[in-house]
Motif scaffolding. Structure first.
Motif, short mmCIF file in Angstrom:
data_model
loop_
_atom_site.label_atom_id
_atom_site.label_comp_id
_atom_site.label_asym_id
_atom_site.label_seq_id
_atom_site.Cartn_x
_atom_site.Cartn_y
_atom_site.Cartn_z
N ILE A 107 1.16 -1.08 0.39
CA ILE A 107 0.13 -0.06 0.19
C ILE A 107 0.34 1.44 0.24
O ILE A 107 0.59 2.43 -0.63
N LEU A 108 1.79 1.22 0.38
CA LEU A 108 2.95 2.44 0.15
C LEU A 108 4.64 2.15 0.07
O LEU A 108 4.81 1.06 0.59
N ASP A 109 5.07 2.78 0.04
CA ASP A 109 6.74 3.00 -0.29
C ASP A 109 6.93 3.89 -0.17
O ASP A 109 6.62 4.93 -0.15
N ALA A 110 8.32 4.08 0.66
CA ALA A 110 9.60 4.86 1.10
C ALA A 110 10.73 4.56 1.37
O ALA A 110 11.22 3.54 1.52
N ASP A 111 12.00 5.58 1.19
CA ASP A 111 12.88 5.79 0.98
C ASP A 111 12.93 5.39 2.40
O ASP A 111 14.48 4.87 2.43
N CYS A 112 12.30 6.00 3.66
CA CYS A 112 13.25 5.61 5.17
C CYS A 112 11.91 4.69 5.58
O CYS A 112 10.94 6.06 5.48
N VAL A 113 11.41 3.87 6.38
CA VAL A 113 10.51 3.87 6.87
C VAL A 113 10.73 3.49 8.49
O VAL A 113 10.94 2.88 8.36
N VAL A 114 9.78 4.33 9.33
CA VAL A 114 10.11 4.32 10.80
C VAL A 114 9.18 3.76 11.20
O VAL A 114 7.75 3.63 11.51
N VAL A 115 9.24 2.22 12.10
CA VAL A 115 8.33 1.32 12.82
C VAL A 115 9.01 1.98 14.24
O VAL A 115 9.72 1.86 14.78
N GLY A 116 7.37 2.76 14.67
CA GLY A 116 7.29 3.63 15.52
C GLY A 116 7.15 4.81 15.74
O GLY A 116 8.16 5.89 14.19
N GLY A 117 6.43 5.85 16.37
CA GLY A 117 5.88 7.07 15.96
C GLY A 117 6.64 7.61 17.14
O GLY A 117 5.62 9.30 17.37
N GLY A 118 7.77 7.24 17.94
CA GLY A 118 7.42 8.10 19.44
C GLY A 118 8.41 8.66 19.69
O GLY A 118 8.74 9.67 18.18
N THR A 119 8.97 9.55 20.40
CA THR A 119 10.35 9.72 20.43
C THR A 119 11.34 9.75 18.94
O THR A 119 11.52 10.48 19.13
N ALA A 160 1.67 -4.23 3.44
CA ALA A 160 2.40 -4.01 2.73
C ALA A 160 3.56 -3.23 2.38
O ALA A 160 2.51 -2.13 2.05
N ILE A 161 5.00 -2.75 3.13
CA ILE A 161 4.90 -1.48 3.06
C ILE A 161 6.64 -1.72 2.95
O ILE A 161 7.12 -2.89 3.68
N GLU A 162 6.91 -1.07 1.11
CA GLU A 162 7.60 -1.48 1.29
C GLU A 162 9.75 0.27 1.26
O GLU A 162 8.67 0.90 1.51
N GLY A 163 10.11 -0.65 1.32
CA GLY A 163 11.25 0.70 1.21
C GLY A 163 12.52 -0.07 1.45
O GLY A 163 13.67 -0.52 1.38
N LYS A 164 13.12 1.25 1.58
CA LYS A 164 14.83 1.54 1.54
C LYS A 164 15.31 1.23 2.17
O LYS A 164 16.17 -0.05 2.31
N THR A 165 15.44 1.84 3.11
CA THR A 165 16.21 1.52 4.81
C THR A 165 14.97 1.84 5.54
O THR A 165 13.49 2.27 5.15
N PHE A 166 14.76 1.05 7.19
CA PHE A 166 14.41 1.32 7.82
C PHE A 166 14.91 1.51 9.42
O PHE A 166 15.61 1.19 9.84
N VAL A 167 14.09 1.96 9.96
CA VAL A 167 13.90 2.26 11.55
C VAL A 167 13.61 1.81 12.47
O VAL A 167 12.51 1.57 12.20
#
Length: 452
Positions: free
Chosen positions: A14-26, A147-154
């Motif tokens: 459904i989405l793709d990004a250069d940077c996929v961040v798992v968790g929107g906390g601090t 599914a989310i496609e990404g190049k880098t993951f955090v």
């Protein structure tokens, strides 16, 4: 729509990004802001419907004090809070104050204004790897698995969920496997802060030294000589409190909420494994009982609380420590004592080794003097097992004791600044995150810090 195979099922991407961040906390929100300022397409995956994580959903305010100069992202957040009429500086301490609703809004706006994307109400499920690289993550949404496609993951999940499912080695707890104390915070409204402050100071309380009347803190720890201890003892004798309610009590005012205080308690007794989902659920039930006792006790016994009421409970437990990755460098308490410096030092910390122990074990508190700090190396944010992932938050690579220092919010935000840089550098230079020499970032980050 493109799909990916996941255990024999075709899952829509459904989405793709250069940077996929798992968790929107601090850490996650700050990483996203930093990555967006570097010009890369960034997506935040958040299981709730508000950013800020422990800060907002667990009601953890204010940020603990630090004498380390913050990075650009930290200053962007504070500046935007000021634009929202939220005063962050009490004029006495180096805490950064906020209220949770405004902070959540500010983080969201800083991301959206920079062209970022947020997927709320999306629970991380698993990842798909191609050898050492993560190619997709699977999330559970209102429409089922996606599914989310990404190049880098955090991995900014705090519980290292992305790291663990990706095969990264982790540790948890102290030598006995016990984790730090869980808190279940709450807010009360209708408090006469002026009357409360006058009462506390009239009793020669020395704990609160803040000069600004808009900011105030109260606390009670048995045996520490706090003014409130005698009132808590009366509540215990009269059956309004239980012994466990007296272990730790603390509350802070909330800027922008003139009659509200946020309570850094209760500490949940008997729960020494924060990685157990059954025990976490028991902690919620137990904590809610304790909150009700405190909310009923305060109006009966403490001046200023006469017309106070329970305003809200946190929607997330205050988990101080659960899992920690074993990265390319494990930061230790020896590094704290040595005020360690590293060629790839990308963040600085100076908070003391602040262990909230369930078993009341005696741990000597190591403290640095004002102006002293240790560095956090880039290698503590990356792993051997996954080439395109970086970790930000309380779960970076460290020992149990060292984690008790580096877990505070200002330090996490500064790690996040480096992580955002790293994701951009990885994509633009076509080099894996876990192969980057972190010394590339040290000078740049030091230059940014010097400008604030």
């Amino acid at each position: 729509m493109s799909t990916v195979s996941f255990f024999g099922r075709r899952i829509p991407i459904i989405l793709d990004a250069d940077c996929v961040v798992v968790g929107g906390g601090t850490g996650g929100a700050a990483t996203a802001i930093a990555a967006l300022e570097e010009g890369i397409k960034t997506l935040v995956i958040e299981k709730t419907i508000s950013l800020g994580g422990t800060q907002t959903n667990a009601l953890v305010s204010p940020m603990m004090p630090t004498y380390v100069k913050g990075q650009r992202v930290n200053h962007l957040i504070i500046e935007r809070l000021h634009r929202e009429q939220i005063e962050t500086n009490d004029g006495t301490t180096t805490c950064s104050w906020f209220n949770v609703e405004t902070l959540s809004y500010v983080l969201e706006q800083l991301i959206i204004e920079r062209g970022g994307h947020i997927l709320y109400d999306a629970n991380y499920v698993d990842c798909i790897k191609d050898e050492s690289r993560i190619t997709h993550i699977i999330v559970n949404t209102c429409n089922g698995l996606a599914a989310i496609e990404g190049k880098t993951f955090v991995d900014a999940s705090a519980d290292a969920v992305l790291s663990r499912t990706a095969g990264v080695r982790v540790e948890s707890g102290n030598q006995e496997g016990e984790n730090q104390q869980i808190s279940f915070r709450f807010e009360m409204g209708g408090i006469d802060i002026t009357a409360l402050r006058e009462f506390i100071l009239s009793q020669n309380e020395t704990f609160c030294t803040i000069n600004n009347p808009a900011f105030f803190e109260i606390a009670m720890v048995p045996g520490k000589g706090h003014v409130l201890e005698s009132l808590f003892q009366k509540g215990l004798e009269n059956g309004d409190l239980a012994e466990e309610d007296l272990r730790y009590f603390q509350a802070f005012t909330q800027p922008g909420k003139p009659s509200v205080m946020s309570f850094n308690c209760p500490h949940i007794p008997g729960i020494n494994h924060t990685t157990d989902p059954v025990l976490r659920s028991k902690a919620v039930i137990k904590g809610r009982e304790m909150i009700r006792r405190l909310a009923n006790f305060l109006p009966k016994y403490v001046p200023g609380f006469n017309h106070a009421y329970l305003l809200k409970e946190a929607t997330q437990l205050g988990i101080r420590e659960s899992y920690r990755i074993v990265g390319q460098y494990v930061l230790t308490e020896n590094d704290y004592v040595a005020r360690a410096r590293f060629d790839d030092g990308i963040a600085r910390g100076d908070w003391y080794i602040d262990v909230h122990s369930v078993s009341k074990e005696n741990i000597e508190e190591a403290r640095l003097s004002r102006g002293e700090f240790y560095e956090i190396p880039y290698r503590s944010l990356i792993t051997h097992e996954v080439s395109n992932m970086i970790v930000v938050g309380r779960h970076i690579s460290s020992t149990f004791l060292m984690q008790a220092s580096l877990r505070i919010q200002p330090t996490v935000r500064d790690m996040a600044q480096a992580a955002g840089f790293a994701c951009s550098y990885s994509i633009k230079q076509n080099i894996d995150l876990n192969k980057i020499d972190g010394s590339h970032f040290k000078q740049r980050l030091a230059s940014i810090r010097a400008n604030f």
